[in-house]
Design a protein around this motif. Structure first.
Motif, PDB file in Angstrom:
ATOM      1  N   ILE A 290       3.277   1.166  15.395  1.00  0.00           N
ATOM      2  CA  ILE A 290       3.183  -0.185  14.831  1.00  0.00           C
ATOM      3  C   ILE A 290       2.757  -1.203  15.886  1.00  0.00           C
ATOM      4  O   ILE A 290       1.918  -2.077  15.645  1.00  0.00           O
ATOM      5  CB  ILE A 290       4.528  -0.591  14.193  1.00  0.00           C
ATOM      6  CG1 ILE A 290       4.820   0.282  12.962  1.00  0.00           C
ATOM      7  CG2 ILE A 290       4.528  -2.065  13.792  1.00  0.00           C
ATOM      8  CD1 ILE A 290       6.186   0.059  12.364  1.00  0.00           C
ATOM      9  N   LYS A 293      -0.937  -0.891  16.607  1.00  0.00           N
ATOM     10  CA  LYS A 293      -1.762  -1.387  15.508  1.00  0.00           C
ATOM     11  C   LYS A 293      -1.832  -2.914  15.510  1.00  0.00           C
ATOM     12  O   LYS A 293      -2.832  -3.530  15.132  1.00  0.00           O
ATOM     13  CB  LYS A 293      -1.196  -0.878  14.180  1.00  0.00           C
ATOM     14  CG  LYS A 293      -2.044  -1.267  12.987  1.00  0.00           C
ATOM     15  CD  LYS A 293      -1.449  -0.661  11.724  1.00  0.00           C
ATOM     16  CE  LYS A 293      -2.285  -1.049  10.501  1.00  0.00           C
ATOM     17  NZ  LYS A 293      -1.731  -0.462   9.250  1.00  0.00           N
ATOM     18  N   ASN A 294      -0.732  -3.566  15.939  1.00  0.00           N
ATOM     19  CA  ASN A 294      -0.659  -5.018  15.907  1.00  0.00           C
ATOM     20  C   ASN A 294      -1.316  -5.705  17.118  1.00  0.00           C
ATOM     21  O   ASN A 294      -1.356  -6.929  17.193  1.00  0.00           O
ATOM     22  CB  ASN A 294       0.805  -5.464  15.798  1.00  0.00           C
ATOM     23  CG  ASN A 294       1.390  -5.110  14.447  1.00  0.00           C
ATOM     24  OD1 ASN A 294       0.658  -4.946  13.478  1.00  0.00           O
ATOM     25  ND2 ASN A 294       2.709  -4.984  14.389  1.00  0.00           N
TER      26      ASN A 294
END
Length: 300
Positions: A290, A293-294
């Motif tokens: 996560i 991805k951010n």
């Protein structure tokens, strides 16, 4: 994975009794901690030993006696509803007898031979105590007090006395009998099955026929899938057996002296720790994915 671990555990549990079959270990090199307290690191202990000091009221030792007492599950078979027992349920000696007890444990768990009610000025907490873990032998000596008295002898491991491991020791004529001594006195609370109806063969047959499931014919794809599953189970079974046999010597030393319930609890605790570790690793991987991805690229 669960099936693999289950097979490994089962194979280990069947291997341990074979490896444990050996002669009685004799605990005769005990460390003296003072006040008649002897023990070693192998599970042997003597508390309240006294081979020299006469109790008050004894001018001399009346006689010297030795007894051998066995403890184990097999001695309870003659007492319905009992699980553990000594091989002897009643002892009798003269006052001021110098008594040596050779205590032999025939089980793969811990047992004790404890005598209560002794004079506290001579015996710490009024107790003489022999304890040993696994198939082993330990010996201790005490000098019995004067007078006529009946003493309780029992194993103080949780539920062992309640399940039958107790006896009475009478000094002189004793002062009566203790209750619930297997084979000697009546139980305080008797088992009563008078209200239970017996199960007949006809009732069992009728119940089985009423609950018999309807078996449907399997299709070819289902049969093929079942055959595949069986081959997978067979492979995991072999691997599980191999793991269990390889780990058996190490785990036998680790579990020495532990009861079956303690072993099961320890194994499930290990499984819980493994599951927590796997969950933590998966959580860390998800957080990492996560965060990656951010991330935003810097502007031109």
């Amino acid at each position: 994975m669960v099936k693999l671990l289950s097979v490994a555990i089962i194979s280990f549990l069947f291997s341990v009794p074979v490896m444990a079959a050996e002669e009685y270990e004799e605990h005769n090199s005990l460390m003296n901690h003072g006040d008649g307290h002897l023990m070693d690191m192998g599970g042997g202990m003597v508390m309240g030993q006294n081979a020299d000091t006469l109790p008050g009221g004894c001018e001399e030792i009346s006689e010297t006696k030795e007894i051998t007492v066995h403890a184990g599950h097999k001695f309870a078979e003659k007492f319905p509803g009992r699980m553990f027992a000594f091989d002897t349920q009643e002892f009798n000696f003269k006052p001021c007898t110098k008594l040596t007890v050779h205590f032999i444990n025939d089980d793969n768990i811990r047992h004790q031979w404890m005598m209560h009610g002794l004079p506290k000025y001579l015996y710490n907490k009024g107790m003489f105590h022999l304890e040993v873990t696994g198939p082993a032998k330990i010996s201790g000596t005490l000098i019995l007090p004067p007078g006529d008295k009946t003493y309780l002898v029992h194993c103080d491991i949780a539920q062992h006395m309640e399940k039958g491991m107790k006896a009475q020791l009478k000094v002189g004529k004793g002062d009566g009998d203790l209750p619930s001594i297997p084979g000697v006195t009546d139980y305080v609370i008797q088992d009563d099955y008078s209200d239970i109806q017996p199960i007949t063969a006809a009732a069992v047959a009728g119940n089985v026929s009423a609950q018999a499931p309807v078996v449907a014919t399997k299709s070819a794809p289902a049969a093929a899938q079942e055959q595949k599953d069986e081959s997978m189970i067979s492979g995991m079974t072999v691997i599980g057996l191999a793991i269990g046999l390889l780990l058996a010597p190490f785990l036998a030393r680790k579990f020495k002296g532990m009861s079956a319930s303690e072993i099961v609890a320890y194994v499930f605790d290990l499984l819980r720790s493994a599951v927590e570790l796997i969950v933590k690793l998966l959580s860390d991987l998800v957080k990492l994915a996560i965060s990656s991805k951010n991330k935003t690229l810097p502007g031109n």
